[in-house]
Design a protein around this motif. Structure first.
Motif: not given
Length: 200
Positions: A151-180
């Motif tokens: 629910g961010f409007f100013g730009g693309a925002a992603a959330q990744t659990n602190a105890d997980e690596g880069a492979e865990a970036v949420h697919k919806a956040d990846v798609a949101t960044a692609e949209h941006l």
């Protein structure tokens, strides 16, 4: 005039501490490239003279950083301060700008980082492109797989659990960044086309 095409040049100036934000940067790159832009990925903590020149020659610059302690990373702040040389000469005046960030918490004060990017862009006289999406995942029928699930409007925002690596970036956040990325490329193309018409 209708046959003239304009290929936007988009540079993504970002810092990634542990690889998560690099995944988001790559998604922005993919979206912009899909929309027909020429795209450069620039790590601001490794930037050299040639890459500064790439930024200066770009039509759009997308800023990216993890959110640490409520703002962009220290490495990104070093880069931001170094842009003052461009500020003095209005080098980035009227370029298109946008931004993205990642943090471990759902909110994580990511809005402050996006606001910092917007202020940096405004100081340079750049034109900010927002995310252009309604918020997702905010009703009983919604899903965490929605675009803009945080629910961010100013730009693309992603959330990744602190105890997980880069492979865990949420697919919806990846798609949101692609949209941006697509949105930045499309807006930049319109700006370039308009300038070309006005120059005739």
């Amino acid at each position: 005039m209708s046959g003239i095409t304009h290929t936007p040049v988009v540079s993504i100036a970002y810092h990634s501490g542990y690889g998560h934000t690099a995944v988001v940067a790559e998604a922005v790159r993919a979206g912009a490239a899909e929309a027909g832009a020429t795209v450069h990925l620039i790590k601001v903590d490794e930037i050299d003279d040639a890459q500064w020149e790439l930024l200066d020659a770009s039509d759009a610059i997308v800023f990216g950083s993890p959110t640490y302690m409520g703002t962009a990373s220290g490495a990104f702040h070093v880069f931001a301060e170094a842009t003052s040389k461009r500020w003095f000469g209005d080098v980035w005046q009227d370029k298109v700008a946008a931004g993205f960030t990642n943090s471990a918490s759902k909110s994580g004060d990511k809005g402050h980082t996006l606001n910092f990017f917007q202020t940096l862009a405004a100081q340079h006289g750049m034109n900010w492109v927002n995310l252009g999406l309604k918020p997702g995942w905010n009703s009983t029928t919604a899903s965490e797989n929605d675009l803009n699930r945080l629910g961010f409007f100013g730009g693309a925002a992603a959330q990744t659990n602190a105890d997980e690596g880069a492979e865990a970036v949420h697919k919806a956040d990846v798609a949101t960044a692609e949209h941006l990325g697509r949105r930045v490329a499309e807006h930049t193309r319109v700006v370039l086309a308009g300038r070309a018409v006005l120059a005739v």
